[in-house]
Design a protein around this motif. Structure first.
Motif, PDB file in Angstrom:
ATOM      1  N   ASP A   1     -33.866 -33.584 -18.787  1.00  0.00           N
ATOM      2  CA  ASP A   1     -33.675 -34.842 -19.537  1.00  0.00           C
ATOM      3  C   ASP A   1     -32.276 -35.377 -19.156  1.00  0.00           C
ATOM      4  OD1 ASP A   1     -32.770 -36.744 -22.114  1.00  0.00           O
ATOM      5  OD2 ASP A   1     -34.694 -36.388 -22.438  1.00  0.00           O
ATOM      6  N   GLU A   2     -32.274 -36.554 -18.997  1.00  0.00           N
ATOM      7  CA  GLU A   2     -30.778 -37.348 -18.781  1.00  0.00           C
ATOM      8  C   GLU A   2     -29.891 -36.858 -19.712  1.00  0.00           C
ATOM      9  OE1 GLU A   2     -32.118 -41.163 -16.152  1.00  0.00           O
ATOM     10  OE2 GLU A   2     -31.121 -41.293 -18.087  1.00  0.00           O
ATOM     11  N   GLY A   3     -30.387 -36.848 -21.025  1.00  0.00           N
ATOM     12  CA  GLY A   3     -29.318 -36.564 -22.102  1.00  0.00           C
ATOM     13  C   GLY A   3     -28.804 -34.919 -22.144  1.00  0.00           C
ATOM     14  N   ASP A   4     -29.466 -34.109 -21.496  1.00  0.00           N
ATOM     15  CA  ASP A   4     -29.048 -32.877 -21.498  1.00  0.00           C
ATOM     16  C   ASP A   4     -27.711 -32.898 -20.274  1.00  0.00           C
ATOM     17  OD1 ASP A   4     -30.445 -31.733 -23.416  1.00  0.00           O
ATOM     18  OD2 ASP A   4     -32.374 -31.324 -22.132  1.00  0.00           O
ATOM     19  N   ILE A   5     -28.212 -33.351 -19.395  1.00  0.00           N
ATOM     20  CA  ILE A   5     -27.124 -33.599 -18.134  1.00  0.00           C
ATOM     21  C   ILE A   5     -25.951 -34.203 -18.617  1.00  0.00           C
ATOM     22  CG2 ILE A   5     -26.678 -34.448 -15.945  1.00  0.00           C
ATOM     23  CD1 ILE A   5     -29.860 -34.543 -15.427  1.00  0.00           C
ATOM     24  N   LEU A   6     -26.127 -35.512 -19.367  1.00  0.00           N
ATOM     25  CA  LEU A   6     -24.731 -35.921 -19.875  1.00  0.00           C
ATOM     26  C   LEU A   6     -23.905 -35.366 -20.724  1.00  0.00           C
ATOM     27  CD1 LEU A   6     -23.559 -38.988 -19.654  1.00  0.00           C
ATOM     28  CD2 LEU A   6     -24.766 -39.618 -21.768  1.00  0.00           C
ATOM     29  N   ALA A   7     -24.835 -34.727 -21.790  1.00  0.00           N
ATOM     30  CA  ALA A   7     -24.150 -33.628 -22.598  1.00  0.00           C
ATOM     31  C   ALA A   7     -23.335 -32.440 -22.105  1.00  0.00           C
ATOM     32  CB  ALA A   7     -25.091 -33.182 -23.654  1.00  0.00           C
ATOM     33  N   ALA A   8     -24.014 -31.966 -20.923  1.00  0.00           N
ATOM     34  CA  ALA A   8     -23.400 -31.001 -20.140  1.00  0.00           C
ATOM     35  C   ALA A   8     -21.832 -31.418 -19.544  1.00  0.00           C
ATOM     36  CB  ALA A   8     -24.161 -30.280 -19.141  1.00  0.00           C
ATOM     37  N   GLN A   9     -21.920 -32.737 -19.055  1.00  0.00           N
ATOM     38  CA  GLN A   9     -20.735 -33.096 -18.210  1.00  0.00           C
ATOM     39  C   GLN A   9     -19.750 -33.351 -19.446  1.00  0.00           C
ATOM     40  OE1 GLN A   9     -22.230 -36.823 -15.959  1.00  0.00           O
ATOM     41  NE2 GLN A   9     -21.154 -35.658 -14.632  1.00  0.00           N
TER      42      GLN A   9
END
Length: 383
Positions: free
Chosen positions: A184-192
């Motif tokens: 999910d893009e949201g998980d990638i964004l949160a990780a960054q």
């Protein structure tokens, strides 16, 4: 006070700005850009979205007019001692109170520079300032005055830029770990963003950009998240941020097998970035940088898919954008010099094929070749 630099650093900055004021025949400067306030005094807030003005006299005198909510903010984060409050009330007239402050500072009949190109000075408030100061003093456009001084960073500032670069690399590594089919893009964004906060960094001056599928062709943030498919593309633009100093990056990650368009774009982007690096040296101009980018992209048949700019200056920036001046576009005469910091982005968006490929990183300009603040490889990232 919670200052991020030694007092002597601020004194040197003020001396450079007052010298430029003297060269322009200015008796004082009215600053509405939050970047100018932070640069000269350390003043750190988002209250600039309301009416707020920092005055600097030819003698180095500082005086801030702001709201009561920012009083302690200014006291705690800046070297400003003279802090005046305009009153929140029905029918409030902060521009009139600015005039009162300037009167007390002996500015009647003086020639004052003013920053009008500012997110903090709306057209409504700008008209009010013009009306209040009409006949009181002479106002002269000075949007570029502090900007031209602060575009060259001190050694102390460059330490923060390099730290921002480290945080940007950490954010990319975090994104790569999360990127795969089904993610999910949201998980990638949160990780960054989490990697930057965990490293002691700050919020960016604008939203991180994330988009996959057709959204990978967008150069701006948009609301809404998506799950990555088995064969996909993910465009990321983010910045490591430390003490408000930004180091921006841009990459397109390929999920599954790269398409022919992706491979062709990758070759063009890497060759263009190499050509740009050759221009990021003293003796060249911002226009020279763009010309190198355009030449290589066009030689690869990418003219239709590239942008009309390929980067810009970076520094301590505030919302709504981390972009700073000068920008790399055709014929921009601004000289490249040591101590400047630039984000160079090779952006390709092929709407016909639905393919995107972006490659960008931040550089510190030296006496000879530029210094990238990222240690990450420029090779295509596949997942």
């Amino acid at each position: 006070m919670a200052l991020h630099f030694k007092r002597s650093e601020y004194d040197q900055r003020i001396a450079r700005v007052t010298a430029e004021m003297a060269a322009r025949g200015l008796d004082g400067l009215l600053m509405f850009q939050q970047e100018s306030m932070y640069y000269l005094t350390g003043y750190d807030t988002f209250g600039f979205c309301f009416f707020q003005c920092l005055y600097l006299g030819a003698d180095g005198k500082l005086a801030l007019l702001t709201r009561s909510a920012d009083l302690r903010q200014a006291q705690h984060t800046s070297i400003i001692e003279d802090i005046r409050i305009w009153t929140d009330a029905a029918g409030a007239k902060p521009a009139a109170q600015l005039k009162d402050m300037l009167e007390s500072l002996g500015c009647r009949g003086k020639r004052l520079g003013i920053e009008t190109e500012s997110y903090g000075l709306t057209h409504f408030n700008g008209k009010a300032v013009d009306a209040a100061l009409d006949g009181f003093c002479a106002l002269v456009e000075a949007n570029d005055l502090v900007n031209r001084v602060r575009v060259v960073k001190s050694k102390a500032e460059l330490k923060y830029v390099r730290k921002a670069g480290e945080l940007g690399d950490a954010a990319l590594k975090a994104a790569i770990r999360k990127t795969k089919a089904g993610a999910d893009e949201g998980d990638i964004l949160a990780a960054q963003q989490g990697a930057i906060f965990a490293g002691g960094g700050d919020y960016p001056a604008n939203e991180f950009i994330i988009g996959s599928g057709r959204d990978a062709l967008l150069c701006r943030y948009k609301s809404g998240r998506r799950v990555l498919k088995a064969r996909d593309q993910l465009t990321l633009e983010w910045a490591g941020v430390y003490r408000h100093y930004h180091a921006a990056f841009m990459r397109t990650l390929i999920i599954g097998k790269p398409s022919k368009q992706h491979l062709a774009m990758d070759r063009a982007a890497r060759e263009a970035l190499a050509a740009v690096e050759e221009q990021l040296r003293p003796g060249h101009t911002a226009g020279d940088v763009f010309a190198a980018h355009a030449r290589v992209m066009d030689d690869h048949g990418m003219q239709k898919h590239r942008l009309n700019a390929c980067g810009y200056s970076l520094g301590a920036k505030f919302t709504p954008s981390w972009m700073d001046s000068p920008m790399f576009y055709a014929n921009n005469p601004h000289p490249i010099g040591p101590g400047m910091v630039f984000f160079c982005h090779m952006i390709l968006m092929n709407s016909d094929a639905g393919a995107a490929f972006c490659l960008g990183r931040t550089y510190i300009i030296g006496d000879k070749k530029p210094e990238p603040v990222s240690t990450h490889s420029l090779d295509m990232i596949t997942r």
